[in-house]
Design a protein around this motif. Structure first.
Motif, PDB file in Angstrom:
ATOM      1  N   PRO A 103      76.293 -66.925 -67.810  1.00 65.66           N
ATOM      2  CA  PRO A 103      76.391 -65.480 -68.014  1.00 65.66           C
ATOM      3  C   PRO A 103      75.004 -64.869 -68.214  1.00 65.66           C
ATOM      4  N   LEU A 104      74.768 -63.741 -67.565  1.00 61.97           N
ATOM      5  CA  LEU A 104      73.473 -63.083 -67.712  1.00 61.97           C
ATOM      6  C   LEU A 104      73.213 -62.740 -69.177  1.00 61.97           C
ATOM      7  N   THR A 105      74.242 -62.357 -69.913  1.00 56.94           N
ATOM      8  CA  THR A 105      74.060 -62.048 -71.335  1.00 56.94           C
ATOM      9  C   THR A 105      73.519 -63.265 -72.080  1.00 56.94           C
ATOM     10  N   GLU A 106      74.033 -64.446 -71.744  1.00 56.07           N
ATOM     11  CA  GLU A 106      73.581 -65.668 -72.417  1.00 56.07           C
ATOM     12  C   GLU A 106      72.144 -65.996 -72.054  1.00 56.07           C
ATOM     13  N   LEU A 107      71.802 -65.830 -70.773  1.00 54.42           N
ATOM     14  CA  LEU A 107      70.443 -66.114 -70.345  1.00 54.42           C
ATOM     15  C   LEU A 107      69.451 -65.151 -71.002  1.00 54.42           C
ATOM     16  N   LEU A 108      69.810 -63.877 -71.085  1.00 52.01           N
ATOM     17  CA  LEU A 108      68.936 -62.909 -71.749  1.00 52.01           C
ATOM     18  C   LEU A 108      68.787 -63.236 -73.230  1.00 52.01           C
ATOM     19  N   GLY A 109      69.868 -63.742 -73.838  1.00 51.22           N
ATOM     20  CA  GLY A 109      69.791 -64.181 -75.232  1.00 51.22           C
ATOM     21  C   GLY A 109      68.826 -65.341 -75.402  1.00 51.22           C
ATOM     22  N   MET A 110      68.828 -66.270 -74.439  1.00 51.83           N
ATOM     23  CA  MET A 110      67.889 -67.385 -74.489  1.00 51.83           C
ATOM     24  C   MET A 110      66.456 -66.891 -74.388  1.00 51.83           C
ATOM     25  N   LEU A 111      66.220 -65.943 -73.483  1.00 50.48           N
ATOM     26  CA  LEU A 111      64.872 -65.411 -73.302  1.00 50.48           C
ATOM     27  C   LEU A 111      64.395 -64.689 -74.560  1.00 50.48           C
ATOM     28  N   SER A 112      65.289 -63.888 -75.150  1.00 56.72           N
ATOM     29  CA  SER A 112      64.932 -63.153 -76.355  1.00 56.72           C
ATOM     30  C   SER A 112      64.642 -64.111 -77.512  1.00 56.72           C
ATOM     31  N   ALA A 113      65.510 -65.120 -77.665  1.00 53.80           N
ATOM     32  CA  ALA A 113      65.317 -66.092 -78.744  1.00 53.80           C
ATOM     33  C   ALA A 113      64.015 -66.866 -78.568  1.00 53.80           C
ATOM     34  N   TYR A 114      63.699 -67.186 -77.317  1.00 57.46           N
ATOM     35  CA  TYR A 114      62.467 -67.947 -77.082  1.00 57.46           C
ATOM     36  C   TYR A 114      61.234 -67.104 -77.396  1.00 57.46           C
ATOM     37  N   GLU A 115      61.319 -65.809 -77.087  1.00 58.16           N
ATOM     38  CA  GLU A 115      60.211 -64.914 -77.421  1.00 58.16           C
ATOM     39  C   GLU A 115      59.993 -64.864 -78.928  1.00 58.16           C
ATOM     40  N   TRP A 116      61.115 -64.763 -79.698  1.00 56.87           N
ATOM     41  CA  TRP A 116      60.999 -64.787 -81.153  1.00 56.87           C
ATOM     42  C   TRP A 116      60.399 -66.111 -81.624  1.00 56.87           C
TER      43      TRP A 116
END
Length: 329
Positions: A103-116
């Motif tokens: 899911p794109l929502t999940e992938l964006l969550g991964m990207l956001s979490a990795y940035e943090w």
């Protein structure tokens, strides 16, 4: 499960919402930035407006289900082969992701979490940054941290931080001079995260262990910041917010006295949001203290936070008070 249908820039948001609401998965084969725009447009058509907490949460679950129908393909090399797609490999690896349709929502969550995780979250009470891992609640709110940073602390030689998450409260206690801190968590991701943070902060006096609530032994101070809302947890991040059946709250209160040294003190850090939305009353909380043989020595309150009015629960959130309850056996 039916195979997904391929979708591209000609897919209108209202059509995407209708198909996704019917359980049709949409595999995006076009520009990545356009996929993000479509996702945002779909979200605007799925508002969560009910002021009733249960209906609000149900609408949020439905929103997540529908938006989760928009998929992208993560290749065997963990790349997303779409125009203008970012390099997601490090983020997917850090989140424990695998190749396949995501899911794109999940992938964006991964990207956001990795940035943090890379940048870290500045914590004023530490004068340093905490680096949360994927699935571990980020200490972006500073009110509960500041309470632990300013509560009276004298003669404490040992402390337990129960449900440590990123390890932020254990780190604050160590920075305040507690010579020995044992931090516990039941989640392997949180244990790994806390260990990494205390190592980077140079705090050898903090030991992070995997445990369901308390470690063996007793301490002069036991601290717990449990999830603030009773309710079912449906994801790793949910588990930082929702406490099914108030299990962690009840377990901490029931075990606190048995894990304190003579003259020791328990600190419970808790928001009253559950009271404001009708999930618990103040009388019920005080009854729990009494049943556990604990008396309230003091209560420190953090200042109220301003909350954007667009949130259906804005009224409750604007009245929310986070408190540190100092409890004695």
């Amino acid at each position: 499960m039916e195979p997904p249908i391929e979708a591209g820039a000609d897919l209108r948001p209202e059509v995407a919402v209708r198909l996704a609401s019917q359980g049709v998965r949409l595999l995006w084969r076009d520009d990545f930035v356009a996929a993000r725009r479509l996702l945002a447009a779909m979200g605007k058509r799925l508002p969560a407006r009910s002021p009733d907490f249960y209906r609000y949460r149900q609408s949020r679950r439905n929103r997540a289900r529908v938006l989760g129908m928009l998929l992208v393909e993560v290749g065997p090399d963990l790349r997303v082969d779409l125009p203008r797609a970012p390099d997601v490999r490090a983020a997917v690896r850090a989140a424990g992701g695998e190749p396949g349709l995501v899911p794109l929502t999940e992938l964006l969550g991964m990207l956001s979490a990795y940035e943090w995780r890379v940048k870290g979250v500045p914590v004023a009470a530490l004068g340093a940054r905490i680096h949360p891992h994927y699935g571990v609640f980020s200490p972006t709110r500073q009110d509960y941290v500041s309470l632990v940073a300013r509560a009276p602390l004298s003669g404490v030689r040992t402390a337990f931080d129960i449900g440590t998450g990123t390890g932020v409260l254990a780190a604050v206690l160590a920075r305040r001079g507690v010579p020995e801190v044992v931090a516990t968590d039941i989640a392997p991701a949180a244990v790994a995260c806390a260990r990494e943070n205390v190592r980077h902060l140079g705090l050898p006096q903090v030991r992070v262990v995997a445990a369901d609530l308390f470690p063996p032994g007793r301490a002069d101070l036991v601290v717990c910041n449990p999830p603030w809302l009773p309710g079912a947890a449906r994801s790793a991040l949910d588990a930082a917010v929702f406490d099914p059946g108030s299990r962690m709250l009840a377990g901490f209160l029931a075990g606190a006295a048995a894990h304190l040294t003579p003259g020791g003190e328990a600190w419970l850090v808790l928001s009253d949001l559950a009271e404001l939305v009708g999930l618990r009353t103040r009388a019920e909380l005080l009854t729990r203290f009494e049943a556990a043989g604990l008396t309230v020595a003091d209560r420190l309150d953090a200042p109220r936070r301003r909350h954007p009015g667009a949130d259906p629960l804005a009224k409750a959130r604007s009245q929310e008070v986070v408190s540190l309850w100092r409890l004695h056996p």
